[in-house]
Design a protein around this motif. Structure first.
Motif, PDB file in Angstrom:
ATOM      1  N   GLU A 253      48.898  49.013  86.936  1.00  0.00           N
ATOM      2  CA  GLU A 253      49.554  47.620  88.038  1.00  0.00           C
ATOM      3  C   GLU A 253      51.449  48.536  87.484  1.00  0.00           C
ATOM      4  OE1 GLU A 253      48.527  44.142  87.752  1.00  0.00           O
ATOM      5  OE2 GLU A 253      46.422  44.846  88.990  1.00  0.00           O
TER       6      GLU A 253
ATOM      7  N   THR B 143      52.499  50.482  85.982  1.00  0.00           N
ATOM      8  CA  THR B 143      53.177  52.341  85.730  1.00  0.00           C
ATOM      9  C   THR B 143      53.624  51.699  87.607  1.00  0.00           C
ATOM     10  OG1 THR B 143      51.093  52.823  84.818  1.00  0.00           O
ATOM     11  CG2 THR B 143      52.367  54.331  86.298  1.00  0.00           C
ATOM     12  N   PHE B 144      52.830  50.973  88.230  1.00  0.00           N
ATOM     13  CA  PHE B 144      53.739  50.515  90.033  1.00  0.00           C
ATOM     14  C   PHE B 144      54.464  49.947  89.776  1.00  0.00           C
ATOM     15  CE2 PHE B 144      52.263  53.396  92.726  1.00  0.00           C
ATOM     16  CZ  PHE B 144      50.935  53.968  92.303  1.00  0.00           C
TER      17      PHE B 144
ATOM     18  N   LEU C 244      58.681  51.357  91.684  1.00  0.00           N
ATOM     19  CA  LEU C 244      58.415  50.190  92.614  1.00  0.00           C
ATOM     20  C   LEU C 244      60.792  49.962  91.729  1.00  0.00           C
ATOM     21  CD1 LEU C 244      55.493  48.666  93.688  1.00  0.00           C
ATOM     22  CD2 LEU C 244      56.903  50.041  95.180  1.00  0.00           C
TER      23      LEU C 244
ATOM     24  N   LEU D 223      57.861  55.239  98.987  1.00  0.00           N
ATOM     25  CA  LEU D 223      56.317  55.882  97.807  1.00  0.00           C
ATOM     26  C   LEU D 223      55.322  56.588  99.378  1.00  0.00           C
ATOM     27  CD1 LEU D 223      55.289  53.492  95.839  1.00  0.00           C
ATOM     28  CD2 LEU D 223      57.417  55.281  94.920  1.00  0.00           C
TER      29      LEU D 223
ATOM     30  N   VAL E   7      45.373  54.279  88.682  1.00  0.00           N
ATOM     31  CA  VAL E   7      46.799  54.891  88.862  1.00  0.00           C
ATOM     32  C   VAL E   7      46.626  55.487  90.765  1.00  0.00           C
ATOM     33  CG1 VAL E   7      48.600  56.064  88.662  1.00  0.00           C
ATOM     34  CG2 VAL E   7      47.969  54.807  86.917  1.00  0.00           C
TER      35      VAL E   7
ATOM     36  N   ALA F  85      48.511  53.989  94.072  1.00  0.00           N
ATOM     37  CA  ALA F  85      48.903  55.289  95.029  1.00  0.00           C
ATOM     38  C   ALA F  85      48.182  56.052  96.492  1.00  0.00           C
ATOM     39  CB  ALA F  85      48.684  56.826  94.103  1.00  0.00           C
TER      40      ALA F  85
END
Ligand code: NAI
Length: 335
Positions: free
Chosen positions: A104, A106-107, A111, A140, A157, A161
């Motif tokens: 989470e 990582t996003f 973002l 994205l 991830v 994605a």
């Protein structure tokens, strides 16, 4: 058995107190455990540390009774495993607590980069301006995410994605074909992932073999304008090479929760005044500072694991690792 916990906050001490009460004498210590921060007590048989503690020869020399190191983390590159093994000290970790948590995050980084959230926020806070000038981002959806390392975190991830309708390509020396078929992504050689991805994200453990896995040549192989994420470990990346790639525009932006020499940059005054600079790469420390100052780079303080849910899971597993050891069985050993 005498047990010492290091790097604990008050709520963690309270949470552990019950779990540890039957196990013997337990010291709960706020500070990190390093050669520069040795405790006055030296008779611990079990210690539990987090990633800011460095368990090297000087620490092991100070703790002659030590039998078990329990790290409250997945990564264990802050512990000299070979030396522990040669001295009969077992090392246990928490293999899974944060696969969703770190994925989470990582996003969160991605973002922020893709929509310039950090710059938008800073602008309004600092100038009061609601101008959109320079704040245009990108979707994205339809972008290709290159996932390096498809273990627990990398796989989460990939799931996120997929929810964003991204295309995924991945590299892992031990590919998971079944999962790739299920999630509809493709494994490629590392260089091909680097060449084809719009965004590259690292989820690889740091070992001697993975030191500077991503170097100047790797950045050159990437698409011009690629975005780069590292929530794994700082020394996986040649920091000077990343600075160069950002400066030239080869890399358009980076989200970094971890930095090479993050231990030094976190506590520069202490490192300087203690005079213990040997073994540290001061060029990487300077490069870290350059990264922190770049507007297209988001640096966060090794924060990806840091949710209440994940921390409780970490404490539960660490307590179990200790209980099992005291009861004569071993769990989650890494050496
Ligand atoms: P994992 O052990 O489940 O998966 C690691 C994957 O990387 C494995 O599939 C392995 O085959 C692969 N791998 C190993 N060497 C590789 C290489 N040279 N190139 C590509 N793939 C390679 O580990 P997990 O749970 O996914 O964690 C990954 C790393 O994330 C940890 O080792 C840790 O350093 C880091 N981490 C960072 C956190 C943070 O707060 N920023 C929190 C938790 C973990």
């Amino acid at each position: 058995m005498k047990i010492g916990f290091f790097e604990l906050e008050q709520w963690e001490k309270d949470y552990l107190a019950d779990k540890m009460s039957a196990l013997g004498e337990v010291a709960m210590i706020d500070s990190i455990l390093t050669a520069e921060n040795l405790p006055t007590e030296n008779d611990f048989e079990i210690i539990s540390v987090f990633v800011n503690s460095i368990i090297d020869a000087r620490v092991l020399d100070h703790l002659p009774n030590l039998k078990l190191v329990v790290t409250r983390s997945t990564g264990f590159d802050h512990i000299d495993l070979d030396l522990c093994k040669s001295r009969g000290v077992a090392v246990a970790n928490v293999p899974s607590y944060g696969e969703d948590t770190v994925a989470e995050y990582t996003f969160a980084l991605l973002l922020n980069l893709s929509r310039k959230v950090h710059l938008s926020f800073d602008r309004i806070r600092e100038t009061g301006s609601f101008s959109l000038d320079g704040l245009r981002g990108f979707d994205l959806k339809g972008k290709t995410l290159g996932v390096i390392g498809t273990g627990r975190i990398g796989r989460n991830v990939i799931e996120i994605a997929t929810g964003f309708n991204m295309n995924v390509i991945a590299y892992d020396p031990k590919p998971n074909a079944e999962y790739a078929a299920k999630m509809n992504y493709q494994y490629l050689e590392l260089n091909d992932v680097l060449a084809q991805a719009d965004i590259v994200t690292l989820h690889v453990p740091y070992t001697e073999a993975s030191h500077h896995l991503i170097d100047a040549e790797s950045f050159q192989r990437m698409k011009k304008g690629v975005y780069f994420l590292n929530t794994a470990r700082g020394p996986l990346v040649d920091t000077m090479a990343l600075v160069g790639a950002l400066r030239s525009g080869q890399v358009a932006g980076a989200g970094l929760d971890v930095l090479e020499e993050e231990g030094v940059i976190k506590d520069e005054l202490n490192v300087l005044t203690s005079g213990k600079l040997e073994g540290h790469d001061l060029k990487a420390v300077l490069a870290d500072h350059l990264l922190v100052d770049m507007p297209n780079v988001i640096v966060t303080p090794h924060n990806a694991f840091n949710t209440w849910e994940a921390l409780k899971r970490i404490l539960d597993t660490s307590a179990d690792n200790i209980k099992n050891f005291v009861a004569g069985s071993l769990s989650n050993l890494v050496n």
